[in-house]
Design a protein around this motif. Structure first.
Motif, PDB file in Angstrom:
ATOM      1  N   TRP A  20       0.833  -1.202   0.000  1.00  0.00           N
ATOM      2  CA  TRP A  20       0.000   0.000   0.000  1.00  0.00           C
ATOM      3  C   TRP A  20       0.871   1.256   0.000  1.00  0.00           C
ATOM      4  CZ3 TRP A  20      -0.975   4.260   3.097  1.00  0.00           C
ATOM      5  CH2 TRP A  20      -2.172   4.931   2.876  1.00  0.00           C
ATOM      6  N   LEU A  21       1.911   1.255   0.831  1.00  0.00           N
ATOM      7  CA  LEU A  21       2.793   2.425   0.892  1.00  0.00           C
ATOM      8  C   LEU A  21       3.595   2.581  -0.387  1.00  0.00           C
ATOM      9  CD1 LEU A  21       4.121   2.041   4.552  1.00  0.00           C
ATOM     10  CD2 LEU A  21       2.597   3.830   3.702  1.00  0.00           C
ATOM     11  N   ALA A  22       4.107   1.471  -0.917  1.00  0.00           N
ATOM     12  CA  ALA A  22       4.905   1.540  -2.142  1.00  0.00           C
ATOM     13  C   ALA A  22       4.074   2.073  -3.302  1.00  0.00           C
ATOM     14  CB  ALA A  22       5.465   0.163  -2.476  1.00  0.00           C
ATOM     15  N   ALA A  23       2.814   1.693  -3.361  1.00  0.00           N
ATOM     16  CA  ALA A  23       1.937   2.160  -4.441  1.00  0.00           C
ATOM     17  C   ALA A  23       1.706   3.661  -4.357  1.00  0.00           C
ATOM     18  CB  ALA A  23       0.601   1.418  -4.380  1.00  0.00           C
ATOM     19  N   ARG A  24       1.947   4.243  -3.202  1.00  0.00           N
ATOM     20  CA  ARG A  24       1.753   5.681  -3.015  1.00  0.00           C
ATOM     21  C   ARG A  24       3.074   6.437  -2.992  1.00  0.00           C
ATOM     22  NH1 ARG A  24      -2.114   2.781  -1.849  1.00  0.00           N
ATOM     23  NH2 ARG A  24      -4.296   3.481  -1.811  1.00  0.00           N
ATOM     24  N   GLY A  25       4.117   5.773  -3.450  1.00  0.00           N
ATOM     25  CA  GLY A  25       5.394   6.444  -3.646  1.00  0.00           C
ATOM     26  C   GLY A  25       6.308   6.505  -2.444  1.00  0.00           C
ATOM     27  N   VAL A  26       5.963   5.842  -1.347  1.00  0.00           N
ATOM     28  CA  VAL A  26       6.827   5.842  -0.169  1.00  0.00           C
ATOM     29  C   VAL A  26       8.041   4.960  -0.441  1.00  0.00           C
ATOM     30  CG1 VAL A  26       7.005   5.240   2.278  1.00  0.00           C
ATOM     31  CG2 VAL A  26       4.880   6.245   1.377  1.00  0.00           C
ATOM     32  N   LYS A  27       9.230   5.453  -0.125  1.00  0.00           N
ATOM     33  CA  LYS A  27      10.463   4.721  -0.356  1.00  0.00           C
ATOM     34  C   LYS A  27      10.861   3.933   0.897  1.00  0.00           C
ATOM     35  CE  LYS A  27      10.887   6.676  -4.384  1.00  0.00           C
ATOM     36  NZ  LYS A  27      10.595   5.888  -5.611  1.00  0.00           N
ATOM     37  N   ALA A  28      11.441   2.762   0.672  1.00  0.00           N
ATOM     38  CA  ALA A  28      11.858   1.919   1.790  1.00  0.00           C
ATOM     39  C   ALA A  28      12.881   2.620   2.675  1.00  0.00           C
ATOM     40  CB  ALA A  28      12.432   0.598   1.269  1.00  0.00           C
ATOM     41  N   ASP A  29      13.803   3.377   2.060  1.00  0.00           N
ATOM     42  CA  ASP A  29      14.822   4.075   2.850  1.00  0.00           C
ATOM     43  C   ASP A  29      14.186   5.101   3.782  1.00  0.00           C
ATOM     44  OD1 ASP A  29      16.629   2.580   1.470  1.00  0.00           O
ATOM     45  OD2 ASP A  29      17.474   4.243   0.310  1.00  0.00           O
ATOM     46  N   HIS A  30      13.112   5.732   3.336  1.00  0.00           N
ATOM     47  CA  HIS A  30      12.431   6.714   4.183  1.00  0.00           C
ATOM     48  C   HIS A  30      11.815   6.025   5.412  1.00  0.00           C
ATOM     49  CE1 HIS A  30      11.814   9.320   0.322  1.00  0.00           C
ATOM     50  NE2 HIS A  30      13.063   9.334   0.761  1.00  0.00           N
ATOM     51  N   VAL A  31      11.262   4.830   5.210  1.00  0.00           N
ATOM     52  CA  VAL A  31      10.699   4.080   6.329  1.00  0.00           C
ATOM     53  C   VAL A  31      11.804   3.669   7.296  1.00  0.00           C
ATOM     54  CG1 VAL A  31       9.335   2.061   6.993  1.00  0.00           C
ATOM     55  CG2 VAL A  31       8.821   3.254   4.858  1.00  0.00           C
ATOM     56  N   THR A  32      12.950   3.256   6.757  1.00  0.00           N
ATOM     57  CA  THR A  32      14.092   2.873   7.588  1.00  0.00           C
ATOM     58  C   THR A  32      14.543   4.029   8.469  1.00  0.00           C
ATOM     59  OG1 THR A  32      14.849   1.303   5.904  1.00  0.00           O
ATOM     60  CG2 THR A  32      16.450   1.987   7.553  1.00  0.00           C
ATOM     61  N   ILE A  33      14.688   5.195   7.856  1.00  0.00           N
ATOM     62  CA  ILE A  33      15.133   6.376   8.608  1.00  0.00           C
ATOM     63  C   ILE A  33      14.089   6.778   9.646  1.00  0.00           C
ATOM     64  CG2 ILE A  33      15.697   8.822   8.411  1.00  0.00           C
ATOM     65  CD1 ILE A  33      16.869   8.140   5.608  1.00  0.00           C
ATOM     66  N   PHE A  34      12.815   6.732   9.264  1.00  0.00           N
ATOM     67  CA  PHE A  34      11.743   7.059  10.199  1.00  0.00           C
ATOM     68  C   PHE A  34      11.764   6.112  11.401  1.00  0.00           C
ATOM     69  CE2 PHE A  34       7.336   6.455  11.677  1.00  0.00           C
ATOM     70  CZ  PHE A  34       7.037   7.749  12.083  1.00  0.00           C
ATOM     71  N   ALA A  35      11.962   4.819  11.145  1.00  0.00           N
ATOM     72  CA  ALA A  35      12.023   3.836  12.232  1.00  0.00           C
ATOM     73  C   ALA A  35      13.143   4.170  13.206  1.00  0.00           C
ATOM     74  CB  ALA A  35      12.218   2.431  11.663  1.00  0.00           C
ATOM     75  N   CYS A  36      14.299   4.550  12.669  1.00  0.00           N
ATOM     76  CA  CYS A  36      15.431   4.895  13.536  1.00  0.00           C
ATOM     77  C   CYS A  36      15.148   6.163  14.336  1.00  0.00           C
ATOM     78  CB  CYS A  36      16.693   5.065  12.698  1.00  0.00           C
ATOM     79  SG  CYS A  36      18.170   5.421  13.681  1.00  0.00           S
ATOM     80  N   LEU A  37      14.576   7.173  13.703  1.00  0.00           N
ATOM     81  CA  LEU A  37      14.283   8.425  14.406  1.00  0.00           C
ATOM     82  C   LEU A  37      13.279   8.202  15.537  1.00  0.00           C
ATOM     83  CD1 LEU A  37      14.092  10.925  11.406  1.00  0.00           C
ATOM     84  CD2 LEU A  37      15.951  10.668  13.077  1.00  0.00           C
ATOM     85  N   VAL A  38      12.263   7.373  15.277  1.00  0.00           N
ATOM     86  CA  VAL A  38      11.298   7.061  16.331  1.00  0.00           C
ATOM     87  C   VAL A  38      11.999   6.307  17.469  1.00  0.00           C
ATOM     88  CG1 VAL A  38       9.199   5.779  16.887  1.00  0.00           C
ATOM     89  CG2 VAL A  38       9.338   7.070  14.760  1.00  0.00           C
ATOM     90  N   GLY A  39      12.888   5.388  17.120  1.00  0.00           N
ATOM     91  CA  GLY A  39      13.634   4.668  18.149  1.00  0.00           C
ATOM     92  C   GLY A  39      14.520   5.584  18.978  1.00  0.00           C
ATOM     93  N   LEU A  40      15.147   6.573  18.326  1.00  0.00           N
ATOM     94  CA  LEU A  40      15.974   7.527  19.062  1.00  0.00           C
ATOM     95  C   LEU A  40      15.115   8.414  19.948  1.00  0.00           C
ATOM     96  CD1 LEU A  40      18.565   8.551  16.316  1.00  0.00           C
ATOM     97  CD2 LEU A  40      18.924   7.036  18.276  1.00  0.00           C
ATOM     98  N   ALA A  41      13.920   8.761  19.473  1.00  0.00           N
ATOM     99  CA  ALA A  41      12.994   9.519  20.321  1.00  0.00           C
ATOM    100  C   ALA A  41      12.609   8.702  21.547  1.00  0.00           C
ATOM    101  CB  ALA A  41      11.751   9.900  19.522  1.00  0.00           C
ATOM    102  N   ALA A  42      12.406   7.401  21.365  1.00  0.00           N
ATOM    103  CA  ALA A  42      12.108   6.527  22.500  1.00  0.00           C
ATOM    104  C   ALA A  42      13.264   6.531  23.494  1.00  0.00           C
ATOM    105  CB  ALA A  42      11.838   5.108  22.006  1.00  0.00           C
ATOM    106  N   ALA A  43      14.478   6.465  22.977  1.00  0.00           N
ATOM    107  CA  ALA A  43      15.649   6.487  23.864  1.00  0.00           C
ATOM    108  C   ALA A  43      15.703   7.794  24.658  1.00  0.00           C
ATOM    109  CB  ALA A  43      16.922   6.301  23.048  1.00  0.00           C
ATOM    110  N   GLY A  44      15.397   8.915  23.996  1.00  0.00           N
ATOM    111  CA  GLY A  44      15.377  10.193  24.701  1.00  0.00           C
ATOM    112  C   GLY A  44      14.338  10.221  25.810  1.00  0.00           C
ATOM    113  N   LEU A  45      13.176   9.632  25.555  1.00  0.00           N
ATOM    114  CA  LEU A  45      12.134   9.575  26.582  1.00  0.00           C
ATOM    115  C   LEU A  45      12.529   8.663  27.738  1.00  0.00           C
ATOM    116  CD1 LEU A  45       8.985   9.471  24.283  1.00  0.00           C
ATOM    117  CD2 LEU A  45       9.689  11.349  25.773  1.00  0.00           C
ATOM    118  N   ILE A  46      13.233   7.593  27.431  1.00  0.00           N
ATOM    119  CA  ILE A  46      13.734   6.715  28.496  1.00  0.00           C
ATOM    120  C   ILE A  46      14.666   7.490  29.418  1.00  0.00           C
ATOM    121  CG2 ILE A  46      15.281   4.762  28.951  1.00  0.00           C
ATOM    122  CD1 ILE A  46      14.051   3.467  26.385  1.00  0.00           C
ATOM    123  N   ALA A  47      15.576   8.236  28.828  1.00  0.00           N
ATOM    124  CA  ALA A  47      16.519   9.011  29.640  1.00  0.00           C
ATOM    125  C   ALA A  47      15.792  10.007  30.529  1.00  0.00           C
ATOM    126  CB  ALA A  47      17.513   9.737  28.727  1.00  0.00           C
TER     127      ALA A  47
END
Length: 207
Positions: A20-47
């Motif tokens: 569904w995302l690919a059909a709407r032009g979303v790139k896999a690399d963008h999802v990868t980067i988004f996943a990492c940024l959300v994970g880093l935000a989680a780490a900041g909240l843990i701290a």
């Protein structure tokens, strides 16, 4: 150890969402980067001691980490995408224990350092195995279609996510759980080294 079972359970849903995302032009690399940024935000909240919100973001991050591969398979897989995925995975793996050390350095520093060390050793054994396997033309789909050779082990992604969840739900248990999981990671690395010794005979390397 649990990745194969977990993948069978969630892969169909991820593939549908990825298509569904690919059909709407979303790139896999963008999802990868988004996943990492959300994970880093989680780490900041843990701290900052916002553990439950952090746990929600950890879950979102890891769902997106699985989703990027589905997007890639529905559009175009690239070597850089596989490289970026595994690199940012290790950014996330290191950020969470570091966040718990920052959260409570007196109680967590030594155990957190041991856990990060075990991730380093385990990751090195995993990536070195993948390099030699690629050189020898080996392939496996035991963990799905991947850009690099994935070896199995006692401590894989699923076990790591469960441990991170335990950390967030019961932060006072960080140190004892971290010590145990560090030992499991080191055992996984040792078993992978033994596997490499059996699979890669002691013969001259080709140029």
């Amino acid at each position: 150890m649990m990745d194969g079972t977990a993948r069978k359970m969630i892969q169909p849903g991820l593939d549908q969402a990825g298509s569904w995302l690919a059909a709407r032009g979303v790139k896999a690399d963008h999802v990868t980067i988004f996943a990492c940024l959300v994970g880093l935000a989680a780490a900041g909240l843990i701290a900052l001691d916002f553990m439950l919100i952090a746990l929600v973001l950890v879950i979102v991050s890891r769902i997106c980490d699985g989703l990027d591969g589905s997007v890639a398979r529905a559009s175009q897989r690239t070597d850089f995408g596989g490289y970026l995925d595994i690199t940012l995975d290790f950014v996330f793996y290191g950020a969470v224990p570091l966040a718990f050390v920052i959260h409570d350095p007196v109680a967590n520093a030594l155990a957190g350092a041991a856990l990060i060390f075990s991730f380093y050793v385990n990751g090195a054994s995993f990536l070195a195995y993948a390099i030699v396997a690629e050189k020898r033309g080996l392939s496996t789909t035991s963990r799905g279609v991947k850009s690099i050779y994935f070896t199995t082990g006692l401590a894989e992604a699923s076990e790591t996510y469960i441990v991170f969840g335990i950390f967030c739900l019961w932060p006072a248990w960080f140190a004892p759980v971290a010590w145990v999981f560090a030992a499991i990671c080191l055992y996984t690395a040792l078993s992978r080294i033994m596997q490499a010794r059996a699979e890669f005979p002691n013969q001259p390397s080709e140029a």
